[in-house]
Structure formats: C-alpha cells, structure tokens
Design a protein around this motif. Structure first.
Motif, PDB file in Angstrom:
ATOM      1  N   GLY A 162       0.818  -1.188  -0.191  1.00 33.64           N
ATOM      2  CA  GLY A 162      -0.048  -0.274  -0.068  1.00 33.64           C
ATOM      3  C   GLY A 162       0.310   1.193   0.084  1.00 33.64           C
ATOM      4  N   ASP A 163       0.329   2.516   0.521  1.00 35.78           N
ATOM      5  CA  ASP A 163       0.558   3.840  -0.095  1.00 35.78           C
ATOM      6  C   ASP A 163       1.235   4.266   1.017  1.00 35.78           C
ATOM      7  N   ASN A 164       3.250   4.712   0.540  1.00 34.25           N
ATOM      8  CA  ASN A 164       4.028   5.217   2.042  1.00 34.25           C
ATOM      9  C   ASN A 164       4.319   3.727   2.595  1.00 34.25           C
ATOM     10  N   PHE A 165       5.335   2.829   1.736  1.00 29.26           N
ATOM     11  CA  PHE A 165       5.732   1.525   1.881  1.00 29.26           C
ATOM     12  C   PHE A 165       6.495   2.299   2.870  1.00 29.26           C
ATOM     13  N   GLY A 166       7.743   2.016   3.641  1.00 26.53           N
ATOM     14  CA  GLY A 166       8.339   1.553   4.424  1.00 26.53           C
ATOM     15  C   GLY A 166       8.953   2.806   5.082  1.00 26.53           C
ATOM     16  N   CYS A 167       7.820   3.774   5.500  1.00 24.36           N
ATOM     17  CA  CYS A 167       7.842   4.881   6.373  1.00 24.36           C
ATOM     18  C   CYS A 167       8.638   4.789   7.796  1.00 24.36           C
ATOM     19  N   GLY A 168       9.452   5.943   8.091  1.00 22.44           N
ATOM     20  CA  GLY A 168       9.801   6.298   9.542  1.00 22.44           C
ATOM     21  C   GLY A 168      10.919   5.628   9.609  1.00 22.44           C
ATOM     22  N   SER A 169      11.542   5.063  10.197  1.00 26.92           N
ATOM     23  CA  SER A 169      13.266   4.823  11.122  1.00 26.92           C
ATOM     24  C   SER A 169      14.006   4.450   9.582  1.00 26.92           C
ATOM     25  N   SER A 170      14.989   4.967   9.630  1.00 28.15           N
ATOM     26  CA  SER A 170      15.826   4.799   8.226  1.00 28.15           C
ATOM     27  C   SER A 170      16.464   3.160   8.617  1.00 28.15           C
ATOM     28  N   ARG A 171      16.064   2.328   9.245  1.00 32.02           N
ATOM     29  CA  ARG A 171      16.839   0.993   9.414  1.00 32.02           C
ATOM     30  C   ARG A 171      17.559   0.430   8.048  1.00 32.02           C
ATOM     31  N   GLU A 172      18.175   0.007   7.590  1.00 31.19           N
ATOM     32  CA  GLU A 172      18.337  -0.615   6.613  1.00 31.19           C
ATOM     33  C   GLU A 172      18.027  -1.760   6.327  1.00 31.19           C
ATOM     34  N   ASN A 204      17.683   2.942   0.298  1.00 36.55           N
ATOM     35  CA  ASN A 204      17.890   2.032   0.657  1.00 36.55           C
ATOM     36  C   ASN A 204      17.886   0.741  -0.034  1.00 36.55           C
ATOM     37  N   CYS A 205      16.776   0.310  -0.257  1.00 37.49           N
ATOM     38  CA  CYS A 205      16.473  -0.806  -1.105  1.00 37.49           C
ATOM     39  C   CYS A 205      16.974  -1.108  -2.233  1.00 37.49           C
ATOM     40  N   PHE A 206      17.568   0.283  -2.864  1.00 34.11           N
ATOM     41  CA  PHE A 206      18.353  -0.396  -4.733  1.00 34.11           C
ATOM     42  C   PHE A 206      20.071  -0.617  -3.846  1.00 34.11           C
ATOM     43  N   LYS A 207      20.815   0.078  -2.674  1.00 37.77           N
ATOM     44  CA  LYS A 207      21.387  -0.515  -2.197  1.00 37.77           C
ATOM     45  C   LYS A 207      22.018  -1.624  -2.275  1.00 37.77           C
ATOM     46  N   ASN A 208      20.720  -2.729  -2.009  1.00 41.19           N
ATOM     47  CA  ASN A 208      20.820  -4.420  -1.716  1.00 41.19           C
ATOM     48  C   ASN A 208      20.337  -4.691  -2.924  1.00 41.19           C
ATOM     49  N   GLY A 209      20.150  -4.690  -3.686  1.00 41.65           N
ATOM     50  CA  GLY A 209      19.911  -5.243  -5.082  1.00 41.65           C
ATOM     51  C   GLY A 209      17.740  -5.596  -5.324  1.00 41.65           C
ATOM     52  N   ILE A 210      17.511  -4.791  -4.302  1.00 39.46           N
ATOM     53  CA  ILE A 210      16.472  -5.000  -4.453  1.00 39.46           C
ATOM     54  C   ILE A 210      14.622  -4.316  -5.278  1.00 39.46           C
ATOM     55  N   LEU A 211      14.592  -4.023  -6.253  1.00 32.79           N
ATOM     56  CA  LEU A 211      13.625  -2.859  -7.255  1.00 32.79           C
ATOM     57  C   LEU A 211      12.796  -2.185  -6.291  1.00 32.79           C
ATOM     58  N   PRO A 212      12.496  -1.277  -5.836  1.00 27.72           N
ATOM     59  CA  PRO A 212      11.018  -0.269  -5.738  1.00 27.72           C
ATOM     60  C   PRO A 212      10.447  -0.102  -6.502  1.00 27.72           C
ATOM     61  N   ILE A 213       9.292  -0.296  -6.820  1.00 26.58           N
ATOM     62  CA  ILE A 213       8.263   0.655  -8.217  1.00 26.58           C
ATOM     63  C   ILE A 213       7.117   0.732  -8.023  1.00 26.58           C
ATOM     64  N   LEU A 228      21.710  20.799   6.686  1.00 18.42           N
ATOM     65  CA  LEU A 228      21.004  19.759   5.770  1.00 18.42           C
ATOM     66  C   LEU A 228      21.238  18.991   6.442  1.00 18.42           C
ATOM     67  N   ALA A 229      20.478  18.302   6.639  1.00 16.36           N
ATOM     68  CA  ALA A 229      20.861  17.116   7.214  1.00 16.36           C
ATOM     69  C   ALA A 229      19.954  15.952   7.284  1.00 16.36           C
ATOM     70  N   PHE A 230      20.269  15.208   6.861  1.00 12.81           N
ATOM     71  CA  PHE A 230      19.552  13.637   6.679  1.00 12.81           C
ATOM     72  C   PHE A 230      19.820  12.476   7.450  1.00 12.81           C
ATOM     73  N   GLY A 231      18.011  11.752   7.409  1.00 11.92           N
ATOM     74  CA  GLY A 231      19.322  10.310   7.947  1.00 11.92           C
ATOM     75  C   GLY A 231      19.202   9.662   6.634  1.00 11.92           C
ATOM     76  N   ILE A 232      20.966   8.294   6.900  1.00  6.93           N
ATOM     77  CA  ILE A 232      20.487   7.512   6.146  1.00  6.93           C
ATOM     78  C   ILE A 232      20.494   5.642   6.015  1.00  6.93           C
ATOM     79  N   GLY A 233      20.534   5.020   5.478  1.00 10.99           N
ATOM     80  CA  GLY A 233      20.517   3.838   4.941  1.00 10.99           C
ATOM     81  C   GLY A 233      22.454   2.712   6.263  1.00 10.99           C
ATOM     82  N   THR A 234      22.306   2.067   5.940  1.00  8.56           N
ATOM     83  CA  THR A 234      24.246   1.612   6.564  1.00  8.56           C
ATOM     84  C   THR A 234      25.000   1.367   5.776  1.00  8.56           C
ATOM     85  N   SER A 235      23.870   0.679   4.165  1.00  9.97           N
ATOM     86  CA  SER A 235      25.407   1.239   2.651  1.00  9.97           C
ATOM     87  C   SER A 235      26.186   2.224   2.425  1.00  9.97           C
TER      88      SER A 235
END
Lengths: 204, 467
Positions: free
Chosen positions: A74-84, A110-119, B141-148
């Motif tokens: 659904g909409d706005n998937f993956g919101c919130g924390s930046s946790r990879e 983050n998806c792209f950095k791990n070989g996951i394609l978000p569409i 300009l401050a933003f969160g990033i993933g571990t990669s």
C-alpha cells in the motif's frame, strides 16, 4: 550486491497503507552486527503470536506465498526509521521487488543498495496487481528492469520509471562506493577549497 | 536566480555531477551510533578501506544503552553489549572520536551534535538514523541514511544524491501560552499527513518558528521525517548564532566572525521558488496529542477521538478502526481524561534542558499520580548535569519522577526501558507506531509540559489548566 535483471515470481499482496519500518522489522531485532539472518524476523509483530507461533491469516504465512519474491504493498511503504535492516529482512526472506503507489524516501533509496527494486505505480495499476497477487501460485508477475515493465499473468504490461543511475547499478550489481571513488580527485579538490574557519573534530 | 536555503547549501556541496544529474555531494559531518554502523565498518574492513575524514566524524552510543544509575558496571543484555563493544573496537581501529557511556558528553546523537557545536549552519550532516533531520534547526542540511550509505560516507566523505524538492511550511502569528514547538510540529503533521513531505525538504518559517528557542526549533525539525520529508530546515539567525557561540567544537574568535558572515548569506532569497507552500496560523494551535498509531492521527487536547464512520475512504476507515482497537479508544470519546500507566519524558525530540524545565514547571510542588510510572531521561550527560546543578532535576525527583542516565531509552524499545503489552504511555518521543515503545504498548505523543501534566494527574490533561 546481486544483479537484478528480470524476475518472474509469485507476488504477495499486503494491502495496508503506511507500513513503517518498525512494522517491517521491530527495533528489538536490530541488535545484530550482520546483514543476514533477519528474514525470520520480517514483519515479526504481524506474522507471529506472542508465543512465537505463526498467525495463520498473515499473508507470508500462507503456503502459496512462502516463496514470494515480489511484494505488492500500500501507500507510503517503508515510512519511519531509516533502518536498512528493513530491506535486509525483505531480501533475507527472498523478496527482490516491492511494488506500491508510493514509498518513503529513505527506504526507497536503501532498497537499491541491496539489489531490491522498488517500483512506484499508480493506485489503479497497483490494485490490478494486488488482484493478480491474490491468485497466489496461480499467477506470477514478471518484472523486466531492462525494458522497465511489469507484466501481468494475462500479458498486459505496465511501464514504470526508474532512476537511470540506480537502474545501471542494479542491472550490473555495482557497488557505488567503487563508482564514487572514481571521483577522488574532485573530492580532494573540494576539500582543498573549504573555508579555513570550518572546524575539525579532533579526538578530544 | 533567487535560491532557497536548501538550494544554497546543496550548491555549496556539489563535488561533481554525473550525466543523469546525480550529484556527488560532500558531507561535512557524519554522526555514528552503535546500531546502524557495525555492518558499515565491516564493509570497509573487507574492502581494505579507511575512514576518509575522521575529523568530520563523531561516534556515540545511545540507542541500546541502559539508562539506570548502575550501567557503568556493565551492560547485561548480550546483544546490546556486543553492539556497544563492536562500536568501541571500530572507533579505535579507524581512529574516530567517540563519547562512551562514561563520558559526560555522551547522549542521544541528535542532542550531542548541536550541544557540542558539531552541527553548524550551512553544513551537510548525515547519520544512520532518520531523526538526523533534527540538526536542520541549526540551518544545516541534515538527513538520515541507511547503513550502505553510512559505509559510503565513511569511505568517500560523499553521497550520491539527487536534489530534493523545496517545501515551505510557514507558521504565522504568535503561539498561545502552553503551546510549544512539539505542538506546532504535531499540528503540521496532522495537516499535511505522514507522506505530506515525501520527496521534499521542508523549510519551516514564519513568526511562530522565529520566536522559538533552539530547543523548540530542534523539536520541530526532528519530526520533519514524520511528515515524510527527507529533512527539515530553519534559517539561521541571531538566536542560532548566540546558541553556537562558545560551544566546544564551534569556531572561535575571528573564525567565528568569518563563519557568522557566511551563515548570514544562507537564508532563502526573496522570491525563491518553493514547489509546495503550506501556511498555518499559530493562534489556532492548541496543546496536541496523538490518538492513533501514526503521528498524523493527532487532535488538540480539547478534542474528541474521531469516528471512522465519518471517513468516506474505505482503506482509511479500516486503518482508523484498526488504530482505535489497538489504542483501546472509542469514537467520540474526549481524549482528555484518558488514564495513563507510564509517562516518558526524553528522546531526541524533547530531552533538552528547556524541555525538562517545561516539565518541571508543571510538576513543581505536585506528585506523580498513584500507579503511574514516570521517567525522565535527559538527552545527554551534560543536560543531566545542568539540570542537577540548577535544581530542575530535584523538582522532578521530589515530584516522584525517575531521574535517569542519558540515552534513547523508551522511545524505541531497544534497551531495557520498554512498555509491557497494553500499557498506555504519555510520551514526548516522536513515533506512536504499534509496538514502538514495546510490543503491545500504546503511545500518545505530546509535549514535555503535557507529559508532566499527565504524570501528576494520571490522565491526559490540558497543560494550560496547570500553569
């Protein structure tokens, strides 16, 4: 990083808006120093009862979706924390592609950095794909990154947009640190012209 | 062409541009903590890479440290202990400056950066944590990033990025007494929604924002991410410069003057273009409280819990019903008077000295209601020390609050401070997601004054009745 070219797989429907990364993987599972092994904790609070048994009605606990490699969400998937750990958990479960009307920025990246394609696809298109996904193993979606299309089981195709640089990295399984290091001379030059007042953090 | 604050900071950090418009963006400050960095350092090690600029990098433990007085005797939880020890090995091996638990400067990374003068106007600042948006209050300009990306910054001191869109949120007029930065940002999220800022950097402006002290501004920018924005920004002004002056890592003497001269060029130009503009009237903002399980599910403390039957959209209606069931609330019930079990004052949103003073002003001479557990967790060891020296701590202790050591604590249930299933908590943190403060826990987000009011009355209460 594994390449992503073409994927034909079962898609699991998760028709819930605002699925945050705490839902994808709750904080108590982040105490790891590895990237792997998180698949069992994917969607933990939606997927398991307090005693650790599976909730039968959760989509990924249904036999037909246990090997799903695509998630229609659904909409706005993956919101919130930046946790990879969120894409790591999806990947460890076997998900290589997430399709949704919209994503939160950090998760998307983050998806792209791990070989996951978000569409990202429009809501009405996602609704059709959600219907296909509901058919379980009777319907497989094909995602062709080179041609930038999602193909329904009936052959109907939907085109999607993807950032050209991200596409290039996914198709070739490229680590972007290596690519950035090709710009080392420019980084050196940038650092050389920084203003002298700019303070440094020294071991204090 | 007139440029926004965001445009100016962005332009000043572009190292190189790829053919498709992706930029190699220079990063001035990289803040590192124990949870999102181990895999990044491991990646460097495997590739035989070093940290490019240790002088731009600072590490601190915050997410899973215990907050009890005995914590220096050792961390009991084995996985937390391993993450803390791993960070300590990594900073030693790679030569990164580090504030351990035993250092008074240790605290929540987003409290420590501004407090130490590490986060400065005009900088690019990143951290493997979404609440890095906090530092935007400094005019950075401050933003969160993933571990990669943490690994990418450690190795190259840059990120590959495309510019975000510009969004302006202007809050005009004056705030009413008892209304704080927290209430402003909750009202904004209530208005634009949790995805309202997606793809954008939000610049907060207007008289009400200008009138906030730095703590209030940090609170507002902290929750920009809860509106989906990558970053929040507030133009630096005299309030900012006065706050920075004299801080340990800030420029000194002539360097400070040179810095201020530059920082004064940063505010958005007259006529700069914004892709989206939202305007709020400060006078219409009351003390706010969330009723649901995302931060846009927010109402004034004088309001009633909304009725899903009034929602025409089927998906949204189902979501509202799910939220009400999880939160154990009834449509139409007054939110004021809802009994609470726990009160948490802390987190990167509201754990600065000004926040603790707001709580103490309400709690002074009163006592935490019977059956309520109330925790105060200062944002850093230095905030704790200041509160103890000036008497703020004693007021809270006398009122029956637990007075704890610095850390993320009950904001995210990664350390021993957690809600148990079904417990209801009035919390000054930033996320009311299901299970965020512990599995089955129910979170109401509000300001420090409102939290203190809930503690002393045992129920969600309009703080204006107590001041």
């Amino acid at each position: 990083m594994d390449k992503f070219t073409t994927l034909t797989a079962v898609a699991a429907p998760l028709n819930v808006a605002n699925v945050d990364t705490d839902k994808i993987i709750p904080a108590r599972f982040l105490k790891t120093i590895k990237r792997t092994g998180l698949g069992k904790s994917l969607f933990a609070d939606m997927r398991y009862n307090a005693d650790g048994s599976e909730k039968a009605d959760f989509v990924l606990n249904q036999e037909k979706y246990r090997k799903a490699q695509i998630l229609v969400a659904g909409d706005n998937f993956g919101c919130g924390s930046s946790r990879e750990h969120a894409p790591w958990a999806l990947l460890d479960f076997g998900i290589r592609c997430v399709i949704a009307p919209s994503f939160a920025d950090i998760f998307f990246n983050n998806c792209f950095k791990n070989g996951i394609l978000p569409i990202r696809l429009p809501e009405d298109v996602c609704a059709k794909l959600m219907d296909d996904a509901a058919l379980g193993t009777n319907a497989r979606l094909t995602v062709d990154l080179e041609r930038q299309v999602v193909v329904r089981p009936n052959g109907e195709e939907f085109a999607f947009n993807v950032d050209p640089f991200c596409k290039h990295c996914l198709l070739n399984g490229l680590d972007d640190i290596g690519l950035t290091l090709e710009h080392t001379a420019a980084i050196d030059a940038y650092e050389a012209r920084q203003p002298s007042w700019q303070p440094k953090i020294h071991g204090a | 062409m007139p440029r926004t604050l965001f445009d100016k900071i962005w332009d000043a950090h572009v190292v190189d541009r790829l053919e498709d418009g992706t930029c190699v963006l220079y990063i001035d400050r990289h803040l590192v903590h124990e949870v999102t960095s181990p895999q990044a350092f491991e990646g460097l090690r495997m590739a035989g890479r070093k940290v490019r600029r240790v002088e731009n990098t600072i590490a601190v433990v915050d997410h899973n440290v215990p907050t009890d007085a005995d914590r220096l005797k050792g961390v009991n939880e084995p996985e937390s202990k391993l993450q803390i020890e791993t960070l300590e090995q990594n900073v030693a091996e790679f030569g990164v400056t580090y504030f351990p638990m035993s250092d008074a400067r240790q605290g929540i990374v987003h409290v420590v950066g501004p407090e130490q003068g590490i986060s400065l106007p005009g900088m690019t600042i990143v951290c493997g944590d979404s609440h890095t948006s906090t530092h935007g209050a400094m005019g950075a300009l401050a933003f969160g990033i993933g571990t990669s990306e943490v690994e990418h910054v450690l190795a190259t001191q840059t990120l590959l990025q495309k510019p975000a869109k510009n969004m302006l949120v202007r809050v005009d007029g004056k705030l009413a007494p008892g209304v704080t930065g927290k209430d402003i940002v909750l009202a904004i999220i209530g208005k634009i929604g949790t995805a309202g800022g997606t793809g954008h950097v939000i610049e907060f402006a207007g008289e009400a924002i200008r009138s906030l002290d730095m703590a209030g501004r940090l609170t507002v920018c902290n929750m920009a991410i809860e509106a989906g924005a990558r970053a929040g920004l507030i133009a630096p002004d005299e309030t900012t410069f006065a706050y920075i002056k004299g801080r340990p890592f800030a420029p000194k003497g002539k360097d400070f003057e040179a810095a201020v001269n530059y920082w004064k060029t940063l505010p958005s130009d007259e006529g700069a273009h914004y892709d989206k503009v939202v305007v709020l009237d400060a006078a219409e903002i009351a003390p706010e409280v969330t009723w649901g399980t995302n931060p846009e599910a927010v109402i004034p403390i004088t309001g009633t819990v909304p009725n899903p039957a009034d929602e025409p959209d089927e998906t949204k209606r189902a979501q509202m019903e799910r939220m009400l069931s999880y939160m154990d609330l009834k449509p139409g019930q007054k939110i004021a008077g809802t009994k609470v079990d726990v009160v948490f004052i802390g987190s990167c949103t509201n754990s600065r000295i000004e926040d603790l003073r707001q709580a103490a002003a309400v709690a002074k001479g009163k006592h935490v209601a019977p059956g309520v557990r109330a925790l105060v967790v200062p944002g850093s060891g230095l905030v704790k020390k200041q509160a103890e020296e000036e008497g703020t701590a004693q007021i809270l202790i006398d009122a029956g609050f637990e007075w704890r050591e610095a850390g993320c604590s009950m904001c995210l249930g990664m350390n021993p401070d957690k809600l148990t299933p079904g417990q209801r908590c009035a919390s000054t943190s930033n996320r009311n997601f299901e299970g965020r403060q512990g599995p089955g826990g129910r979170t109401h987000l509000l300001s420090p004054g409102m939290a203190a009011a809930a503690a002393v009355t045992g129920a969600l209460t309009d703080v204006r009745e107590l001041i």
